[in-house]
Design a protein around this motif. Structure first.
Motif, PDB file in Angstrom:
ATOM      1  N   LYS A  30       0.825  -1.210   0.000  1.00  0.00           N
ATOM      2  CA  LYS A  30       0.000   0.000   0.000  1.00  0.00           C
ATOM      3  C   LYS A  30       0.858   1.258   0.000  1.00  0.00           C
ATOM      4  O   LYS A  30       0.513   2.262  -0.627  1.00  0.00           O
ATOM      5  CB  LYS A  30      -0.930  -0.008   1.215  1.00  0.00           C
ATOM      6  CG  LYS A  30      -2.039  -1.048   1.133  1.00  0.00           C
ATOM      7  CD  LYS A  30      -2.972  -0.963   2.332  1.00  0.00           C
ATOM      8  CE  LYS A  30      -4.104  -1.981   2.220  1.00  0.00           C
ATOM      9  NZ  LYS A  30      -5.015  -1.917   3.406  1.00  0.00           N
ATOM     10  N   ILE A  31       1.973   1.217   0.716  1.00  0.00           N
ATOM     11  CA  ILE A  31       2.863   2.384   0.748  1.00  0.00           C
ATOM     12  C   ILE A  31       3.380   2.699  -0.650  1.00  0.00           C
ATOM     13  O   ILE A  31       3.314   3.836  -1.127  1.00  0.00           O
ATOM     14  CB  ILE A  31       4.038   2.142   1.719  1.00  0.00           C
ATOM     15  CG1 ILE A  31       3.541   2.142   3.168  1.00  0.00           C
ATOM     16  CG2 ILE A  31       5.126   3.202   1.538  1.00  0.00           C
ATOM     17  CD1 ILE A  31       4.596   1.760   4.187  1.00  0.00           C
ATOM     18  N   LEU A  32       3.889   1.683  -1.340  1.00  0.00           N
ATOM     19  CA  LEU A  32       4.474   1.902  -2.665  1.00  0.00           C
ATOM     20  C   LEU A  32       3.410   2.178  -3.731  1.00  0.00           C
ATOM     21  O   LEU A  32       3.722   2.747  -4.781  1.00  0.00           O
ATOM     22  CB  LEU A  32       5.311   0.690  -3.068  1.00  0.00           C
ATOM     23  CG  LEU A  32       6.624   0.505  -2.296  1.00  0.00           C
ATOM     24  CD1 LEU A  32       7.310  -0.790  -2.710  1.00  0.00           C
ATOM     25  CD2 LEU A  32       7.563   1.691  -2.522  1.00  0.00           C
ATOM     26  N   TYR A  38       7.529   3.412  -8.885  1.00  0.00           N
ATOM     27  CA  TYR A  38       8.068   2.169  -8.324  1.00  0.00           C
ATOM     28  C   TYR A  38       7.061   1.024  -8.456  1.00  0.00           C
ATOM     29  O   TYR A  38       7.099   0.059  -7.700  1.00  0.00           O
ATOM     30  CB  TYR A  38       8.449   2.383  -6.850  1.00  0.00           C
ATOM     31  CG  TYR A  38       9.359   3.575  -6.671  1.00  0.00           C
ATOM     32  CD1 TYR A  38      10.721   3.471  -6.911  1.00  0.00           C
ATOM     33  CD2 TYR A  38       8.830   4.820  -6.329  1.00  0.00           C
ATOM     34  CE1 TYR A  38      11.551   4.576  -6.794  1.00  0.00           C
ATOM     35  CE2 TYR A  38       9.650   5.928  -6.215  1.00  0.00           C
ATOM     36  CZ  TYR A  38      11.010   5.806  -6.451  1.00  0.00           C
ATOM     37  OH  TYR A  38      11.822   6.904  -6.353  1.00  0.00           O
ATOM     38  N   SER A  39       6.171   1.137  -9.436  1.00  0.00           N
ATOM     39  CA  SER A  39       5.128   0.118  -9.612  1.00  0.00           C
ATOM     40  C   SER A  39       5.720  -1.241  -9.976  1.00  0.00           C
ATOM     41  O   SER A  39       5.231  -2.285  -9.533  1.00  0.00           O
ATOM     42  CB  SER A  39       4.125   0.564 -10.679  1.00  0.00           C
ATOM     43  OG  SER A  39       4.776   0.788 -11.921  1.00  0.00           O
ATOM     44  N   ASN A  67      11.215   2.265 -11.950  1.00  0.00           N
ATOM     45  CA  ASN A  67      10.770   1.377 -13.024  1.00  0.00           C
ATOM     46  C   ASN A  67      11.850   1.129 -14.077  1.00  0.00           C
ATOM     47  O   ASN A  67      11.992   0.008 -14.578  1.00  0.00           O
ATOM     48  CB  ASN A  67       9.513   1.949 -13.689  1.00  0.00           C
ATOM     49  CG  ASN A  67       8.312   1.921 -12.754  1.00  0.00           C
ATOM     50  OD1 ASN A  67       8.280   1.147 -11.799  1.00  0.00           O
ATOM     51  ND2 ASN A  67       7.321   2.763 -13.015  1.00  0.00           N
ATOM     52  N   ASP A  68      12.607   2.157 -14.429  1.00  0.00           N
ATOM     53  CA  ASP A  68      13.659   1.985 -15.436  1.00  0.00           C
ATOM     54  C   ASP A  68      14.747   1.034 -14.934  1.00  0.00           C
ATOM     55  O   ASP A  68      15.211   0.154 -15.673  1.00  0.00           O
ATOM     56  CB  ASP A  68      14.277   3.341 -15.794  1.00  0.00           C
ATOM     57  CG  ASP A  68      13.323   4.222 -16.593  1.00  0.00           C
ATOM     58  OD1 ASP A  68      12.378   3.667 -17.193  1.00  0.00           O
ATOM     59  OD2 ASP A  68      13.521   5.454 -16.604  1.00  0.00           O
ATOM     60  N   SER A 156      14.941  10.257  -0.979  1.00  0.00           N
ATOM     61  CA  SER A 156      14.029   9.661   0.001  1.00  0.00           C
ATOM     62  C   SER A 156      12.653   9.477  -0.632  1.00  0.00           C
ATOM     63  O   SER A 156      12.226  10.280  -1.469  1.00  0.00           O
ATOM     64  CB  SER A 156      13.920  10.570   1.226  1.00  0.00           C
ATOM     65  OG  SER A 156      12.884  10.136   2.079  1.00  0.00           O
ATOM     66  N   ILE A 157      11.964   8.409  -0.236  1.00  0.00           N
ATOM     67  CA  ILE A 157      10.613   8.160  -0.749  1.00  0.00           C
ATOM     68  C   ILE A 157       9.573   8.276   0.363  1.00  0.00           C
ATOM     69  O   ILE A 157       8.634   9.056   0.273  1.00  0.00           O
ATOM     70  CB  ILE A 157      10.527   6.766  -1.406  1.00  0.00           C
ATOM     71  CG1 ILE A 157      11.511   6.666  -2.571  1.00  0.00           C
ATOM     72  CG2 ILE A 157       9.101   6.489  -1.886  1.00  0.00           C
ATOM     73  CD1 ILE A 157      11.622   5.278  -3.169  1.00  0.00           C
TER      74      ILE A 157
END
Length: 415
Positions: A30-32, A38-39, A67-68, A156-157
């Motif tokens: 849920k956080i991501l 960052y899927s 993602n890359d 940071s995320i």
């Protein structure tokens, strides 16, 4: 009557108590989900079941790839290799951006989830080297001697202080040998893990073919050690029919991938390869302490001891007791039903035959077997301890708040 400030203090204290009692875990999926960049990383955490494992730890730092970076790394690599790499990006400690730039003496080693999921990992293979470089850069690399620091902190995320920190790095951490696919010769792995008796039963019964037939969709194996077969209380397995041996060996496996994290969070009955319409042959699980998983058959319990292999979609564990299904051993372990005593028949006035004696009560069925003397109370005890751990995650805070409440009551009495 107590002064108003006393009631205010009490109200404040109990409010804090209520808040502290609801402090719970997190859900990394849920956080991501709130960060589309960052899927792909999030998807792989779910596919490899690492998300379930991560959610069971009280403190985690996740080194996320965008993602890359994930597309470049994952590519055509098997899921088992991707899981090993992502496990190495999961630190079992808390590092936010500030602490990363304040590492004592400039460098430190942090244990990762790979150390727990890879079984007997070589020395330092499950550790990450974190180094605060000059110029404000923080670099990451394998802790294995001679490894390069070639992954760098970028931003940071998300942080939930002292529970979870998610930060981005620019490239995966590649430890020696981590990109090699793990071998999946089940019998060889079992023999090398000290489960030769079980490996022999698996081959002789022909059930190895069934194990291999479900690997594509997932396989979980609970292999008793050789010592487990010699333990006191294990029934004489030589008296089993061939079909019963097949059911017993099938009972030690699941037709899906269920690593330790999934077993730790499991709340339902688990079907095994032996499960059919005619027999349940299921298992339940409980946890003990922070990281122990216990399997329950209805007759006795068995503890997960070691991870022999965790290579999605196959996971093999050793267990310390033979799993005894109630469908095969329940009746022999249940006490015989006590006979029902009927009162002495009275002669009828006409001198007819006495009434028929009452029939004895039916023995318990396999659907609800009686607890035998070999049953372990571990499941109940573990369940209570687990609930206690969830209910109060900060015992020192709880104690302090109760102390404040006691002081408030004392003040009110003196007023």
């Amino acid at each position: 009557m107590a002064p108003p400030q006393t009631f205010s203090l009490l109200a404040f204290t109990f409010s804090l108590l209520a808040i502290s009692s609801t402090v719970g875990g997190y859900n990394i999926t849920k956080i991501l989900a709130s960060y589309p960049d960052y899927s792909s990383f999030n998807s792989y955490l779910s596919q490899t079941k690492l998300a379930e494992e991560i959610n069971t730890y009280p403190t985690i730092t996740l080194l996320a790839l965008n993602n890359d970076a994930m597309a470049s790394f994952a590519g055509k690599r098997p899921l088992s290799v991707v899981k090993k790499a992502l496990s190495l990006l999961t630190l079992l400690d808390y590092y936010d951006p500030e602490s990363l730039h304040q590492i004592s003496e400039g460098t430190t080693l942090s244990v990762t989830l790979y150390n727990n999921t890879a079984g007997n990992a070589p020395e330092y293979l499950g550790y990450v080297n974190i180094t605060d470089l000059y110029g404000g850069q923080v670099a990451f690399g394998s802790a294995v001697s001679g490894s390069k620091l070639d992954s760098y902190f970028t931003k940071s995320i998300k942080q939930i202080p002292y529970d979870i920190s998610v930060v981005e790095i620019d490239a995966p951490i590649i430890a020696p040998g981590i990109l090699a696919a793990s071998p999946a010769n089940i019998t060889v792995l079992l023999e090398n893990a000290g489960c030769k008796t079980f490996a022999k039963m698996l081959a002789k019964s022909g059930v190895i073919k069934k194990y291999e037939s479900v690997i594509k969709n997932g396989l979980t194996v609970f292999a008793p050690s050789d010592e487990a077969f010699k333990a006191k209380g294990v029934p004489d397995l030589t008296k089993l029919t061939r079909d019963e041996v097949v059911s017993l060996v099938e009972y030690h496996a699941l037709a899906h991938y269920k690593p330790k994290g999934s077993l730790k969070s499991n709340k339902n009955k688990i079907s095994t390869l032996a499960t059919t319409g005619a027999g349940k042959f299921d298992l339940t699980t409980s946890t003990s302490g922070d990281d122990e998983v216990v399997l329950h058959t209805g007759i006795a319990s068995s503890r997960l001891v070691h991870t022999v292999l965790d290579a999605t979609p196959v996971v093999i564990f050793t267990v310390d007791n033979v799993l005894l299904p109630t469908e095969l051993f329940g009746k022999s372990h249940s006490p015989a039903p006590a006979p029902v005593l009927s009162p002495a028949p009275a002669l009828s006035p006409a001198g007819g035959a006495p009434p028929a004696a009452a029939s004895p009560s039916e023995p318990p069925t396999d659907e609800s077997p009686k607890r035998s003397h070999t049953d372990s109370p571990t499941g109940l005890a573990n369940s209570k301890s687990a609930n206690a751990a969830v209910a109060v995650r900060s015992p020192s805070l709880f104690t302090a708040l109760v102390t404040i409440a006691a002081i408030a009551v004392s003040v009110s009495r003196c007023s």
